[in-house]
Design an enzyme around this catalytic site. Structure first.
Site, PDB file in Angstrom:
ATOM      1  N   SER A  72       0.771  -1.164   0.016  1.00 31.69           N
ATOM      2  CA  SER A  72       0.076  -0.146   0.048  1.00 31.69           C
ATOM      3  C   SER A  72       0.905   1.363  -0.040  1.00 31.69           C
ATOM      4  CB  SER A  72      -1.002   0.185   1.083  1.00 31.69           C
ATOM      5  OG  SER A  72      -2.096   0.749   0.990  1.00 31.69           O
ATOM      6  N   HIS A 123      -7.897  -5.328  -0.738  1.00 30.42           N
ATOM      7  CA  HIS A 123      -6.726  -4.948  -0.268  1.00 30.42           C
ATOM      8  C   HIS A 123      -5.617  -5.638   0.513  1.00 30.42           C
ATOM      9  CE1 HIS A 123      -4.162  -1.132  -0.494  1.00 30.42           C
ATOM     10  NE2 HIS A 123      -4.220  -0.858   0.929  1.00 30.42           N
ATOM     11  N   ASP A 165      -9.880  -5.050  -4.681  1.00 32.28           N
ATOM     12  CA  ASP A 165      -9.420  -4.096  -4.037  1.00 32.28           C
ATOM     13  C   ASP A 165     -10.234  -2.798  -4.161  1.00 32.28           C
ATOM     14  OD1 ASP A 165      -7.613  -2.048  -2.589  1.00 32.28           O
ATOM     15  OD2 ASP A 165      -6.152  -3.033  -3.036  1.00 32.28           O
TER      16      ASP A 165
END
Length: 269
Positions: free
Chosen positions: A98, A250, A222
């Site tokens: 991320s 995610h 996601d």
């Protein structure tokens, strides 16, 4: 083994180093607003395969120091450089999740792939986290501003709501509480500064500067960093490999942890 490494005056970062002995090193950068403990289900397994797993808590997060300044991608990439040089890492894999993936990309562009042999981008918040006139993907800046306001007003609730977007598969309430708790360990100021960086930074010019084998691990479902992010990175990074996770959002590092661990080990070799 855990220890602290100075990255600038009065700023020390916590590092967890799991070394099975002469294993190929992997340096893991966590995502916002977590810390290196998010990789528990990798650190439990990859050392068994002979990999040296090194997790770092970014400044302001986890057990690291909490300075008031230094939360730009440039400074955070410089912190990673200090870790790499202090540990004498060479021929290592840089893995970022991320926001950690965004920092990894900036490291590659800013420090010319310094000592990195392979790059693993996991649900990366890149090349841009927020929508632009020429980039219609991700959250709007206004949506991120609402997260910032939530951090100022009720950070635990904001983090809990954000955490609800992470996983495409069922997770137990106990796991969710643990996961939310990782974000609560961060300083409130670092949490907000991380959101500002996510909102404003643009990594599109960094992508062509990556010259090492790169694998892009991304969940098709996601809801935080849409799969279009992965496609944009794949198009921008020469000779990159895109590995989709059909059953994940995610948090693919947990939802499809066996596949992720297997694919990461295969990529590193």
């Amino acid at each position: 083994m855990g220890y602290y490494i100075p990255v600038e005056r009065n700023v020390n970062l916590y590092v967890e180093d799991i070394d099975p002995g002469n294993g190929k090193p992997i340096l893991f950068i966590h995502g916002w607003p977590l810390n290196q403990e998010m990789y528990e289900y990798q650190f439990d397994q990859l050392p068994k395969l002979g990999y040296r797993c090194i997790g770092v808590d970014l400044r302001g997060y986890g057990k690291s120091d909490r300075p008031w300044t230094g939360y730009s991608y440039d400074r955070l990439a410089d912190d990673i450089l200090a870790i790499v040089d202090t540990l004498g890492l060479d021929d290592f894999t840089l893995a970022g999740f991320s926001m950690g993936g965004a920092i990894a990309i900036r490291y590659m562009g800013r420090h010319v792939d310094h000592r990195v042999s392979k790059l693993a981008l996991v649900s990366a918040a890149a090349p841009v986290f927020t929508r632009r006139p020429d980039y219609p993907f991700g959250m709007t800046k206004e949506e991120v501003n609402k997260l910032i306001e939530g951090a100022y007003q009720d950070r635990p609730q904001m983090l809990s709501d954000f955490g609800n977007l992470f996983f495409a598969r069922y997770v137990t309430e106990s796991f969710k509480n643990w996961f939310d708790g990782l974000g609560l360990v961060a300083s409130g100021h670092a949490t907000i500064q991380g959101l500002i960086a996510l909102r404003d930074e643009d990594l599109r010019n960094d992508l062509p500067k990556i010259h090492v084998p790169t694998a892009i691990f991304h969940g098709v479902q996601d809801r935080i960093c849409p799969f279009a992010f992965a496609q944009a990175m794949h198009a921008g990074i020469r000779d990159s490999e895109l590995i989709p996770f059909e059953k994940s959002g995610h948090g693919l590092f947990y939802c499809e942890r066996e596949k992720f661990n297997r694919e990461l080990a295969h990529f590193i070799g």
